[in-house]
Design a protein around this motif. Structure first.
Motif: not given
Length: 507
Positions: A165-168, A173-177, A304-308
């Motif tokens: 899990x990687x938390x934002x 707001x509330x962090x998301x895993x 480049x570009x990407x996201x969790x």
């Protein structure tokens, strides 16, 4: 394809090849030793820390080679690793720990006090010390030594089984895993590994934090796929980085702040770094002046570009486009589909801006314990709503215009702060700048620019900056307010945390 034991198979194929080295401790493993280390962790988690398949194992510590033994050990044991952001305060870490509910927490010596406080705040939690255990704690190295590791491959599993899990950041707001899976890692390898021609002869210098997807996957996990070697730095240090890049590394990935720091080092030269064959950059746009200085030194840095949520690779720019298409993130890679849509979900014409949607095997199954957030982000037919504003030019090159949430509406017109920032970055006195929207009685919202000044320059007054913008931007895009700061607030990867600035601008 099922989730197979990548490390066990790599140890069989490349047992004697160097896999990992910790640049601070000097500890190093070949693939056979790497596999054994991971197998010992899997056994210790079961026999000494009381963890069972599906349980979470948290890690709080700086980057070190041992982290990857934890990661692949969790794969062997069916555990879920949770790397915690060590920059967070204990109350912020408490939110994450309560959300993922780990059975054990491995910690480095520098975070012993934080680990003990988390144990007090969060209830039953086995503490495992990496650097010498206190009373009531498990000793990591002793527990691993006191096991009988199973070196055979773990049973095949569903490729969408949660692995880590990687938390934002939680700035809005509330962090998301964000759930990470084997399928995502494999897709990322195919997206980035093929694009940069990774091979078993490659040596990566990894300077990015390992609680972030870039630290794990750009390009470390992809290098393990091909049997290359990863050199793990405890943190980014320009002196160390230049020495390693000169003498050992063949590939490198950094964020713009890292590339700027290398340029600023008195020992920087293209001739010194000619042994590095591939340079990658992400996290934020690389400015034209920085990109041009690297090109002048014989180095082409591919953005480049990407996201969790995307594993992370989505886009990559070709080497021959790094100047001609400056600001572009390139084209979508092999295993990724993209769309650009308006607010009603309709595809926009080429050249127009809209929200970027992404689909493919690199997309996360969702957020830990957050079906609401998962349903909001991943909608019909598996399209992930990225929250990024993008456009595609006539050559099929994509540009990230801004964050959807960063856009503000002034007098009925959309304003993309990134466009305004690019203009202000051209001012010779401006070292860094961030623009956010703030409330305005007349226009609804207007812009406020926070800026830093080069040490050898006098600070321009707000009216001079306003006039500079008026010459280059439509009137509604010109910020109404300007505020000089010593430094912009940034997260661990160097991204500006705009929510802090938005909150400040509202005061």
């Amino acid at each position: 394809m099922e989730m197979f034991d990548l490390l066990a198979h790599r140890a069989r194929v490349s047992s004697d090849r160097p896999a990992l080295e910790d640049l601070e401790s000097g500890e190093h493993y070949n693939y056979a030793q790497f596999n054994e280390r991971a197998a010992r962790l899997a056994a210790a988690a079961r026999d000494h820390w009381g963890l069972e398949e599906g349980d979470r194992l948290a890690y709080l510590g700086h980057s070190r080679a041992e982290f990857f033994a934890m990661l692949f050990g969790c794969a062997k044991a069916g555990l879920i690793l949770v790397p915690l952001n060590w920059r967070l305060a204990v109350p912020e870490l408490e939110v994450l720990v309560e959300d993922c509910d780990p059975g054990a927490l491995i910690f480095g010596a520098e975070f012993a006090d934080a680990a003990a406080e988390l144990q007090q705040r969060c209830g039953p939690l086995t503490l495992v010390a990496l650097d010498g255990a206190a009373d009531g704690q498990r000793d990591y190295h002793r527990d691993l030594a006191d096991t009988r590791p199973d070196l055979t491959a773990h049973p095949d599993r569903d490729p969408d089984t949660p692995w880590y899990l990687l938390y934002t950041s939680g700035t809005t707001g509330r962090p998301k895993g964000v759930i990470q899976t084997f399928r995502m890692m494999l897709a990322n390898y195919l997206n980035i590994g093929l694009a940069v021609n990774l091979s078993g002869d490659d040596v990566l210098l990894n300077v990015l934090p390992l609680f972030h997807t870039a630290g794990i996957n750009l390009y470390s996990s992809a290098v393990f796929m091909v049997g290359g070697s990863v050199l793990v730095a405890r943190a980014f240090d320009p002196d160390q980085a230049l020495q390693v890049l000169e003498k050992r590394a063949t590939i490198f990935f950094g964020v713009p702040a890292v590339y700027q720091a290398l340029l600023d080092h008195p020992g920087f030269s293209g001739e010194r770094l000619k042994g590095v064959r591939s340079w990658g950059c992400g996290g934020a746009p690389l400015s034209l002046p920085v990109a041009q200085r690297y090109v002048d030194a014989g180095i082409r840095v591919r953005t480049g570009m990407g996201m969790t949520e995307t594993g992370p690779t989505v886009f990559l720019l070709d080497e021959d486009k790094v100047i001609d298409k400056i600001g572009s993130v390139g084209r979508p890679q092999l295993l990724t589909e993209v769309r650009i849509v308006d607010r009603d979900g309709r595809d926009v014409p080429p050249g127009d801006a809209g929200e970027l949607l992404i689909r493919g095997p690199n997309i996360t199954p969702g957020y830990w314990n957050r079906p609401d957030a998962t349903a909001e982000a991943i909608r019909a037919d598996g399209w992930l709503h990225s929250g990024d504003v993008a456009r595609c030019d006539e050559d099929g090159q994509y540009f990230i215009v801004d964050r959807w949430k960063d856009m503000y509406i002034s007098g009925g017109e959309n304003v993309y702060p990134a466009e305004v920032e690019k203009v202000l970055e051209q001012h010779p006195a401006i070292a860094e700048v961030a623009v956010v929207g703030m409330p305005d009685d007349k226009w609804g919202e207007v812009g406020k620019a926070y800026y830093g000044v080069h040490a050898d320059r006098d600070a321009p007054d707000p009216e001079a900056l306003r006039a500079f913008c008026r010459e280059r931007l439509a009137g509604y895009k010109v910020p109404k307010a300007f505020e000089r700061v010593d430094a912009l607030p940034r997260n661990a990867l160097g991204k500006v945390t705009k929510q802090e600035l938005r909150d400040h601008a509202k005061q």
